[in-house]
Design a protein around this motif. Sequence first.
Motif, mmCIF file in Angstrom:
data_model
loop_
_atom_site.group_PDB
_atom_site.id
_atom_site.type_symbol
_atom_site.label_atom_id
_atom_site.label_comp_id
_atom_site.label_asym_id
_atom_site.label_seq_id
_atom_site.Cartn_x
_atom_site.Cartn_y
_atom_site.Cartn_z
ATOM 1 N N GLU A 1 51.445 34.487 50.444
ATOM 2 C CA GLU A 1 51.912 35.725 49.849
ATOM 3 C C GLU A 1 51.755 36.894 50.809
ATOM 4 O OE1 GLU A 1 49.687 36.198 46.342
ATOM 5 O OE2 GLU A 1 50.431 34.393 45.370
ATOM 6 N N LEU A 2 52.718 37.808 50.759
ATOM 7 C CA LEU A 2 52.603 39.044 51.502
ATOM 8 C C LEU A 2 51.632 39.958 50.781
ATOM 9 C CD1 LEU A 2 56.366 39.690 52.275
ATOM 10 C CD2 LEU A 2 54.629 38.804 53.845
ATOM 11 N N PRO A 3 50.996 40.902 51.491
ATOM 12 C CA PRO A 3 50.064 41.818 50.837
ATOM 13 C C PRO A 3 50.728 42.506 49.655
ATOM 14 C CG PRO A 3 49.982 42.083 53.219
ATOM 15 C CD PRO A 3 51.120 41.151 52.919
ATOM 16 N N GLY A 4 50.076 42.496 48.504
ATOM 17 C CA GLY A 4 50.660 43.034 47.282
ATOM 18 C C GLY A 4 50.621 44.549 47.237
ATOM 19 N N THR A 5 51.549 45.110 46.491
ATOM 20 C CA THR A 5 51.592 46.561 46.325
ATOM 21 C C THR A 5 50.571 47.034 45.301
ATOM 22 O OG1 THR A 5 53.325 46.297 44.642
ATOM 23 C CG2 THR A 5 54.035 46.652 46.909
ATOM 24 N N ASP A 6 49.867 46.087 44.676
ATOM 25 C CA ASP A 6 48.883 46.463 43.676
ATOM 26 C C ASP A 6 47.552 46.842 44.304
ATOM 27 O OD1 ASP A 6 48.598 43.870 44.551
ATOM 28 O OD2 ASP A 6 47.677 43.161 42.695
ATOM 29 N N VAL A 7 47.401 46.723 45.612
ATOM 30 C CA VAL A 7 46.151 47.063 46.281
ATOM 31 C C VAL A 7 45.924 48.566 46.193
ATOM 32 C CG1 VAL A 7 44.962 47.118 48.502
ATOM 33 C CG2 VAL A 7 46.229 45.084 47.826
ATOM 34 N N ILE A 8 44.686 48.964 45.878
ATOM 35 C CA ILE A 8 44.313 50.373 45.787
ATOM 36 C C ILE A 8 43.553 50.742 47.054
ATOM 37 C CG2 ILE A 8 43.128 52.124 44.417
ATOM 38 C CD1 ILE A 8 43.231 50.129 42.058
ATOM 39 N N LYS A 9 44.061 51.710 47.794
ATOM 40 C CA LYS A 9 43.442 52.094 49.063
ATOM 41 C C LYS A 9 42.749 53.441 48.929
ATOM 42 C CE LYS A 9 46.741 49.546 51.957
ATOM 43 N NZ LYS A 9 47.724 49.619 53.062
ATOM 44 N N THR A 10 41.455 53.469 49.262
ATOM 45 C CA THR A 10 40.692 54.708 49.311
ATOM 46 C C THR A 10 40.141 54.868 50.729
ATOM 47 O OG1 THR A 10 38.577 53.698 48.652
ATOM 48 C CG2 THR A 10 40.054 54.401 46.888
ATOM 49 N N SER A 11 39.530 56.010 51.001
ATOM 50 C CA SER A 11 39.087 56.298 52.360
ATOM 51 C C SER A 11 38.001 55.347 52.843
ATOM 52 C CB SER A 11 38.579 57.740 52.450
ATOM 53 O OG SER A 11 37.521 57.950 51.527
ATOM 54 N N ARG A 12 37.196 54.818 51.921
ATOM 55 C CA ARG A 12 36.065 53.979 52.335
ATOM 56 C C ARG A 12 36.283 52.494 52.103
ATOM 57 N NH1 ARG A 12 30.988 56.698 53.010
ATOM 58 N NH2 ARG A 12 29.930 54.777 52.383
ATOM 59 N N LYS A 13 37.178 52.125 51.204
ATOM 60 C CA LYS A 13 37.383 50.701 50.939
ATOM 61 C C LYS A 13 38.737 50.476 50.278
ATOM 62 C CE LYS A 13 35.151 48.509 47.837
ATOM 63 N NZ LYS A 13 34.085 47.893 47.033
ATOM 64 N N THR A 14 39.144 49.216 50.274
ATOM 65 C CA THR A 14 40.380 48.803 49.613
ATOM 66 C C THR A 14 40.021 47.920 48.437
ATOM 67 O OG1 THR A 14 41.654 48.924 51.666
ATOM 68 C CG2 THR A 14 42.552 47.570 49.890
ATOM 69 N N ILE A 15 40.581 48.201 47.279
ATOM 70 C CA ILE A 15 40.274 47.455 46.054
ATOM 71 C C ILE A 15 41.505 46.656 45.661
ATOM 72 C CG2 ILE A 15 39.660 47.616 43.613
ATOM 73 C CD1 ILE A 15 38.783 50.513 45.842
ATOM 74 N N LYS A 16 41.314 45.357 45.432
ATOM 75 C CA LYS A 16 42.419 44.494 45.006
ATOM 76 C C LYS A 16 42.145 44.004 43.587
ATOM 77 C CE LYS A 16 45.301 40.600 46.473
ATOM 78 N NZ LYS A 16 45.646 40.243 45.107
ATOM 79 N N PRO A 17 43.036 44.297 42.652
ATOM 80 C CA PRO A 17 42.851 43.799 41.284
ATOM 81 C C PRO A 17 42.788 42.279 41.252
ATOM 82 C CG PRO A 17 44.598 45.443 41.385
ATOM 83 C CD PRO A 17 44.257 45.102 42.793
ATOM 84 N N ARG A 18 42.013 41.751 40.315
ATOM 85 C CA ARG A 18 41.855 40.308 40.173
ATOM 86 C C ARG A 18 42.521 39.844 38.889
ATOM 87 N NH1 ARG A 18 40.067 38.342 45.062
ATOM 88 N NH2 ARG A 18 38.417 39.666 45.883
ATOM 89 N N GLY A 19 43.481 38.962 39.013
ATOM 90 C CA GLY A 19 44.125 38.395 37.835
ATOM 91 C C GLY A 19 45.294 39.228 37.343
ATOM 92 N N GLY A 20 46.062 38.624 36.449
ATOM 93 C CA GLY A 20 47.272 39.260 35.950
ATOM 94 C C GLY A 20 47.028 40.514 35.154
ATOM 95 N N ASN A 21 45.989 40.523 34.316
ATOM 96 C CA ASN A 21 45.715 41.688 33.485
ATOM 97 C C ASN A 21 45.325 42.897 34.321
ATOM 98 O OD1 ASN A 21 46.376 41.229 30.853
ATOM 99 N ND2 ASN A 21 44.313 40.875 30.121
ATOM 100 N N GLN A 22 44.433 42.698 35.301
ATOM 101 C CA GLN A 22 44.022 43.816 36.141
ATOM 102 C C GLN A 22 45.192 44.338 36.970
ATOM 103 O OE1 GLN A 22 40.538 43.315 38.524
ATOM 104 N NE2 GLN A 22 39.172 43.064 36.791
ATOM 105 N N THR A 23 46.010 43.430 37.495
ATOM 106 C CA THR A 23 47.175 43.845 38.269
ATOM 107 C C THR A 23 48.146 44.651 37.411
ATOM 108 O OG1 THR A 23 46.994 41.898 39.699
ATOM 109 C CG2 THR A 23 49.118 43.033 39.656
#
Length: 372
Positions: A144-166
Amino acid sequence: MDNNSSGMRSETDGPESDPASSNVRESAPDNSAPDTTAPDSRVVALTTNLTLEPNDSARLSALCGPFDQNIHHLEKRLGVNIRNRGNLFQISGPEHRIRAAGAILSQLYRETSGEQSIDPDTVHLFLQEAGVDELLARESEAAELPGTDVIKTSRKTIKPRGGNQTGYVEAVRRHDVNFGIGPAGTGKTYLAVACAVEALESQRVSRILLVRPAVEAGEKLGFLPGDLAQKIDPYLRPLYDALYEMMGVERVNKYIERNIIEVAPLAYMRGRTLNNAFIILDESQNTTVAQMKMFLTRIGFGSTAVITGDVTQIDLRGEQSGLINVVKVLDGVEGISFTHFGSKDVVRHPLVQKIVDAYDSYAPPGREQSVG
């Protein structure tokens, strides 16, 4: 080091498989499989070979973890037996379990392309985010290509886990008013804070407001020192912790001093109009019907509101929860999203999901309020 997405080659077949396949053989059930999840002895155990590409010793070491702790964790949770030599993995167990194990191993190996290590918590999250069917469906897709659901902040990147979080993150980005309803540990508040920080840093909003109803949760607020804002401050500690993790302590404290980040009891919202703000109402199950209406009518132009709550932990006495009422009142209203989380979305210790399920099944009918 080659950081391209990993590939996978595996051959797994059941009793009706292609007789030309030479990588699958029937064998007796492996006695080394954990007893807690050991398959029924009547189930025919199979063995499959899985090759992870590229063959990178550093990534393979990160995948297995210290003393192969990640592999042991997978064996225990899935009831399979895993052996490896280099990038060749041999998995034994019931067919559907070895296919799930292969899917997880491949997905985890792809994660090592951007991570220095994989810890047991990450393995647990991958196990929690989907059942066997979802894992197999995901494995059938190409890398898979990197998803657009990734949340980027200045200190870290957060990736939702599972369909509900996404879906929750996507809804927050699309809608002005969003509800996240579900048990503790499903990430609804943490992801809301992440979306708020992302919106602030990208200048889509000019401030963040963290709001909570001043309702006693078993303890008496009057015994805490300070004024009402100081009394409620400890109850907002999970929000502070998330902000510190994503922005740093000094920056958060500086923003609080400048009112770019504001922490307030729900009662302080009356009479205000909140423009260009990201507003998070936490513990909303403890709002009354009138308070929920008051809060929702504070939202101004350019603002996004996220309301989180768990209807199984209502501390109100003798009044209906505003969260339960609003689900019925606003059902079908365009521009408002509702995301309902369940025990399968819990991303804490594996026992938390079992605890949530146990409480849900134990509660006598009619005793708990429900969202219908």
